[in-house]
Design a protein around this motif. Structure first.
Motif, PDB file in Angstrom:
ATOM      1  N   ILE A  33      16.218  27.381  34.031  1.00  0.00           N
ATOM      2  CA  ILE A  33      15.612  26.137  34.540  1.00  0.00           C
ATOM      3  C   ILE A  33      14.414  25.742  33.673  1.00  0.00           C
ATOM      4  O   ILE A  33      14.257  24.587  33.264  1.00  0.00           O
ATOM      5  CB  ILE A  33      15.196  26.299  36.011  1.00  0.00           C
ATOM      6  CG1 ILE A  33      16.429  26.508  36.896  1.00  0.00           C
ATOM      7  CG2 ILE A  33      14.403  25.072  36.496  1.00  0.00           C
ATOM      8  CD1 ILE A  33      16.113  26.860  38.339  1.00  0.00           C
ATOM      9  N   ARG A  34      13.585  26.733  33.356  1.00  0.00           N
ATOM     10  CA  ARG A  34      12.396  26.451  32.547  1.00  0.00           C
ATOM     11  C   ARG A  34      12.797  26.050  31.128  1.00  0.00           C
ATOM     12  O   ARG A  34      12.166  25.177  30.514  1.00  0.00           O
ATOM     13  CB  ARG A  34      11.465  27.668  32.519  1.00  0.00           C
ATOM     14  CG  ARG A  34      10.869  27.982  33.878  1.00  0.00           C
ATOM     15  CD  ARG A  34       9.807  29.076  33.806  1.00  0.00           C
ATOM     16  NE  ARG A  34       9.398  29.476  35.141  1.00  0.00           N
ATOM     17  CZ  ARG A  34       8.568  28.801  35.920  1.00  0.00           C
ATOM     18  NH1 ARG A  34       8.068  27.679  35.488  1.00  0.00           N
ATOM     19  NH2 ARG A  34       8.254  29.252  37.120  1.00  0.00           N
TER      20      ARG A  34
ATOM     21  N   LYS B  96       7.835  24.878  42.439  1.00  0.00           N
ATOM     22  CA  LYS B  96       7.591  25.975  41.493  1.00  0.00           C
ATOM     23  C   LYS B  96       7.509  25.466  40.058  1.00  0.00           C
ATOM     24  O   LYS B  96       6.947  26.119  39.185  1.00  0.00           O
ATOM     25  CB  LYS B  96       8.702  27.015  41.599  1.00  0.00           C
ATOM     26  CG  LYS B  96       8.859  27.630  42.984  1.00  0.00           C
ATOM     27  CD  LYS B  96      10.090  28.557  43.015  1.00  0.00           C
ATOM     28  CE  LYS B  96      10.339  29.113  44.406  1.00  0.00           C
ATOM     29  NZ  LYS B  96      11.578  29.950  44.450  1.00  0.00           N
ATOM     30  N   TYR B  97       8.121  24.334  39.813  1.00  0.00           N
ATOM     31  CA  TYR B  97       8.222  23.831  38.446  1.00  0.00           C
ATOM     32  C   TYR B  97       7.544  22.460  38.300  1.00  0.00           C
ATOM     33  O   TYR B  97       7.780  21.753  37.310  1.00  0.00           O
ATOM     34  CB  TYR B  97       9.702  23.683  38.051  1.00  0.00           C
ATOM     35  CG  TYR B  97      10.502  24.930  38.305  1.00  0.00           C
ATOM     36  CD1 TYR B  97      10.580  25.945  37.356  1.00  0.00           C
ATOM     37  CD2 TYR B  97      11.186  25.113  39.520  1.00  0.00           C
ATOM     38  CE1 TYR B  97      11.316  27.096  37.602  1.00  0.00           C
ATOM     39  CE2 TYR B  97      11.918  26.255  39.775  1.00  0.00           C
ATOM     40  CZ  TYR B  97      11.982  27.246  38.810  1.00  0.00           C
ATOM     41  OH  TYR B  97      12.713  28.394  39.048  1.00  0.00           O
TER      42      TYR B  97
ATOM     43  N   LEU C 127      16.562  20.884  42.152  1.00  0.00           N
ATOM     44  CA  LEU C 127      15.737  21.972  42.694  1.00  0.00           C
ATOM     45  C   LEU C 127      15.426  21.764  44.173  1.00  0.00           C
ATOM     46  O   LEU C 127      15.218  22.716  44.915  1.00  0.00           O
ATOM     47  CB  LEU C 127      14.426  22.066  41.906  1.00  0.00           C
ATOM     48  CG  LEU C 127      14.539  22.620  40.487  1.00  0.00           C
ATOM     49  CD1 LEU C 127      13.254  22.384  39.711  1.00  0.00           C
ATOM     50  CD2 LEU C 127      14.849  24.123  40.537  1.00  0.00           C
TER      51      LEU C 127
ATOM     52  N   ASP D 202      12.562  23.547  46.211  1.00  0.00           N
ATOM     53  CA  ASP D 202      12.002  24.547  45.294  1.00  0.00           C
ATOM     54  C   ASP D 202      11.365  23.911  44.065  1.00  0.00           C
ATOM     55  O   ASP D 202      10.902  24.615  43.159  1.00  0.00           O
ATOM     56  CB  ASP D 202      13.102  25.511  44.843  1.00  0.00           C
ATOM     57  CG  ASP D 202      13.614  26.373  45.987  1.00  0.00           C
ATOM     58  OD1 ASP D 202      12.771  26.740  46.852  1.00  0.00           O
ATOM     59  OD2 ASP D 202      14.811  26.661  46.034  1.00  0.00           O
TER      60      ASP D 202
ATOM     61  N   SER E 210      15.575  31.251  37.031  1.00  0.00           N
ATOM     62  CA  SER E 210      14.422  30.414  36.696  1.00  0.00           C
ATOM     63  C   SER E 210      14.237  30.275  35.197  1.00  0.00           C
ATOM     64  O   SER E 210      13.714  29.255  34.716  1.00  0.00           O
ATOM     65  CB  SER E 210      13.148  30.980  37.332  1.00  0.00           C
ATOM     66  OG  SER E 210      12.895  32.299  36.866  1.00  0.00           O
TER      67      SER E 210
ATOM     68  N   ASN F 149      18.867  31.916  41.320  1.00  0.00           N
ATOM     69  CA  ASN F 149      17.492  32.316  40.983  1.00  0.00           C
ATOM     70  C   ASN F 149      17.281  32.494  39.482  1.00  0.00           C
ATOM     71  O   ASN F 149      16.512  33.345  39.025  1.00  0.00           O
ATOM     72  CB  ASN F 149      17.082  33.598  41.719  1.00  0.00           C
ATOM     73  CG  ASN F 149      16.987  33.401  43.215  1.00  0.00           C
ATOM     74  OD1 ASN F 149      16.537  32.352  43.679  1.00  0.00           O
ATOM     75  ND2 ASN F 149      17.444  34.382  43.977  1.00  0.00           N
TER      76      ASN F 149
ATOM     77  N   ASN G  90      19.486  27.396  40.304  1.00  0.00           N
ATOM     78  CA  ASN G  90      18.539  27.678  41.384  1.00  0.00           C
ATOM     79  C   ASN G  90      19.157  28.578  42.437  1.00  0.00           C
ATOM     80  O   ASN G  90      18.493  29.463  42.984  1.00  0.00           O
ATOM     81  CB  ASN G  90      18.073  26.365  42.019  1.00  0.00           C
ATOM     82  CG  ASN G  90      16.879  26.565  42.940  1.00  0.00           C
ATOM     83  OD1 ASN G  90      15.953  27.291  42.607  1.00  0.00           O
ATOM     84  ND2 ASN G  90      16.903  25.924  44.105  1.00  0.00           N
TER      85      ASN G  90
END
Length: 696
Positions: free
Chosen positions: A47-48, A87-88, A81, A84, A44, A42, A39
């Motif tokens: 993370i996904r 976002k997920y 996260l 943040d 992402s 950045n 994170n």
């Protein structure tokens, strides 16, 4: 080549699915650290990818330990996260919510714990998933495992805090259908869960739950049936909060729909539900005034049966019902709002309900109904006239009621109906409305022997108090009553024995009622044309009863005629009944009412003509009596009278009777004719009794 569970290391992936909790915990800590680094950079995509691995390879695994690992891993991802996580949030929440339905209770518990951690960091970002979360939690609060329940309660509390904080973005309209869907659940814990949400939302200043009250009020009342004290208390408190909100601001409530719900539940057999519903109706009548009048029939249906309650446990219900009844009557009584009231109140439906409750077992209910009918006829005589004919039979039936108060109120209504139908005819003794009413009354006496024996005296006495104050109290005119009764008996009563019984009753009331003083005074002055006409009208029906005829003639100072009538008693069968009546007549002669008669015995007025005729008449009555106490009383009285025997012949032109201009010979023939008919009827009846004995 990447590890099969990248970005997880092989060791982390293995530990995450281990059966030992501590190993899964260490793996989650590694995941949290990894996500934090991703994170910060950045990254992402990684993370996904991590969320995908946890959701696909672990959360849906057949191995319960791997599912537990997915849950602790997703929670760690959310924590990593931090702010943040919004976002997920979809990727994080969806697999966790699936596990909330897991057959393994430990998985369900860890799902609650995992979701709590995600929601804690996501905060308002979780709001779009609120409907799914609400539905899931409504199931978890009923879980068989206490740990799962405890976990769901923690999550529920956090969710309530977030919704309260995010009230301006919370989609209440989308939530209400879901709330309505769950409000009829049977489980006590699920009910408490739903109630708690309603209460929380109603307490939020930015949320106006009153707008949606009609969607949930029915369900809240249904929940009051729950025997669980906690559920009942929570529900009662919530309903009370809503009522308080309405008192402060009633503009948001949909009164029409709400009051219909209240009317329905006010008829519940459950005392708590009934009490709360009627309390609400009481408040609505106060708050909304004439706007409740279109619902008057429903309100009456709800409150009228409650007026009979006389046990302590139902005292508050009765008090609220009485308050509603009184407030409704005040609304209808308002002269300023009369036109508005007529436009709003549905008289046909109201009268249907009132007519239905006229046959209710409760005295208090029947009295309230009768007062309402009287009230409506008083305030809206023209509009109520069409309902008069439908009410007569029901009202007459109430005259047999065991309660004198019910009989009194019923007669007040009947009299008001008669008076309201044509006020221009109040002084017309041929008034068809009076006649129809009194004919119905006589028919009732004829058909219901018990009413004649037990209530007739009361009924007629109740009709008379307004003799001097008819306009004030709205009852019938005494002279009109007597004249009309006499006409009906003379013309429309074929049963001679019944006619005689009614005449006897009317006569004793005429002679003893204090309210009839002026009527008696009028009859004493038969030289007056109007009084003479009334005397002749009464005589034609009074002739059914010999002693009543004597009484009427004595009252009207027709002493010469009395002396002739007494001689006719030689052709009248001297029965025990007749002797009893003569005994009562002697007692009446000694009463204050006949003081003028006693003074006539020593009066020299009209050249002693009236005194001599009266003395002859009383000696005749004395000869009819056996030597009883009444005989001694009358003999003692006559011993005080000057001896008129042997005086100069009486000039009948000096008597009051002669001056009246009444054709007494025709009346005498009428008396003879009626008594002959009575004698013939008795003979026929005796023959029937011989042929068919009463015992058979």
């Amino acid at each position: 080549m990447e590890p099969p569970y990248a970005p997880l290391s092989e060791s982390c992936a293995k530990a995450l699915g281990d059966k030992v909790y501590e190993k899964r915990k260490l793996a989650s800590q590694e995941i949290e650290k990894m996500v934090t680094e991703f994170n910060d950079k950045n990254n992402s995509a990684q993370i996904r990818k991590l969320i995908e691995v946890l959701s696909t390879d672990y959360a849906t695994s057949r191995d319960a330990n791997r599912r537990k690992g997915a849950l602790i891993g997703l929670a760690a991802t959310g924590l990593g996260l931090g702010k943040d996580s919004g976002k997920y949030v979809s990727g994080l929440v969806t697999p966790i919510m699936t596990c909330l339905n897991d057959p393994d209770l430990r998985v369900r518990y860890f799902a609650c714990e995992s979701l709590y951690n995600v929601v804690k960091v996501a905060r308002s970002a979780i709001i779009p998933f609120f409907p799914e979360l609400f539905a899931a939690l409504s199931r978890l609060v009923t879980d068989s495992d206490q740990m799962v329940k405890d976990g769901s309660e923690l999550l529920d509390g956090l969710l309530k805090d977030i919704v309260t904080e995010s009230s301006q973005t919370f989609n209440l309209e989308a939530f209400i259908p879901l709330l309505r869907e769950h409000i009829y659940v049977k489980d006590a814990f699920a009910r408490q869960y739903v109630i708690s949400w309603i209460s929380i939302l109603n307490a939020v200043p930015d949320i106006n739950m009153v707008n949606y009250l009609t969607e949930i009020l029915d369900g809240l009342f249904v929940m009051l049936e729950d025997n669980t004290p906690v559920s009942q208390r929570m529900c009662e408190t919530t309903i009370s909060q809503f009522l308080k909100s309405i008192r402060n601001d009633s503009s948001s409530v949909r009164m029409e729909d709400t009051i219909n719900t209240l009317i329905t539940h006010a008829q519940s057999p459950n005392e708590l539900i009934k009490s709360i519903a009627i309390t609400w109706i009481r408040e609505f009548v106060q708050i909304f005034g004439t706007s409740v009048l279109p619902h008057a029939s429903g309100i009456f249906t709800a409150i009228l049966p409650c007026l009979e309650y006389n046990v302590e446990s139902k005292r508050s219900i009765k008090e609220s019902a009485v308050a509603v009844n009184n407030s409704m009557m005040l609304l209808v009584s308002s002269k300023e709002l009369k036109t508005q009231t007529l436009d709003k109140i549905d008289l046909p439906s109201v009268m249907d309900v009132l007519s239905q409750y006229l046959t209710h077992n409760s005295m208090h209910t029947k009295i309230a109904v009768l007062k309402w009918i009287h009230h409506l006829f008083t305030n809206f005589p023209n509009e109520m006239s069409e309902h008069a004919s439908n009410l007569n039979n029901s009202l007459l039936a109430t005259l047999s009621d065991s309660s004198d108060e019910v009989v009194l109120q019923s007669l007040s209504v009947l009299a008001e109906i008669v008076n309201s139908q044509d006020n221009r005819e109040l002084n017309d003794f041929k008034n068809t409305h009076y006649r129809k009413f009194l004919l119905s009354l006589l028919n009732l006496f004829s058909e219901e022997k018990l009413i004649l024996e037990n209530k007739a005296n009361l009924i007629i006495n109740i009709l008379l108090p307004a003799y001097n104050f008819r306009k004030l109290c709205g009852l019938l005119n005494a002279e009109c009553i007597y004249r009309t009764f006499a006409e009906i008996i003379a013309e429309e009563v074929p049963n001679l024995r019944f006619a005689s019984t009614v005449v006897r009753l009317l006569n004793i009331i005429l002679l003893t009622s204090t309210e009839l003083f002026e009527l008696r005074t009028s009859l004493r002055n038969i030289s007056n044309e109007k009084s003479a006409d009334l005397f002749q009208c009464l005589y034609k029906s009074w002739a059914h009863c010999p002693v009543s005829t004597l009484s009427l003639c004595l009252l009207s100072q027709s002493y010469q005629h009395v002396s002739r009538l007494v001689t006719l008693f030689s052709d009248v069968e001297i029965t025990l009944e007749l002797l009893t009546e003569l005994d009562k007549l002697v007692q009446l002669i000694e009463s204050p009412i006949f003081a003028p008669l006693r003074l006539t015995l020593v009066s020299k007025a009209n050249n002693c003509a009236d005194a001599q005729y009266l003395a002859h008449a009383l000696f005749g009555i004395l000869m009819l009596l056996p030597q009883t106490e009444a005989f001694d009383t009358l003999r003692n009285r006559l011993q005080c009278v000057p001896n008129y025997w042997g005086h100069d012949p009486i000039d009948e032109r000096n008597s009051l009777e002669y001056k009246s201009g009444i054709d007494f010979e025709a009346l005498e023939q009428h008396f003879i004719k009626l008594q002959k008919a009575h004698r013939e009827q008795r003979i026929v009846q005796r023959r029937r009794n011989i042929i068919t004995p009463e015992g058979n």
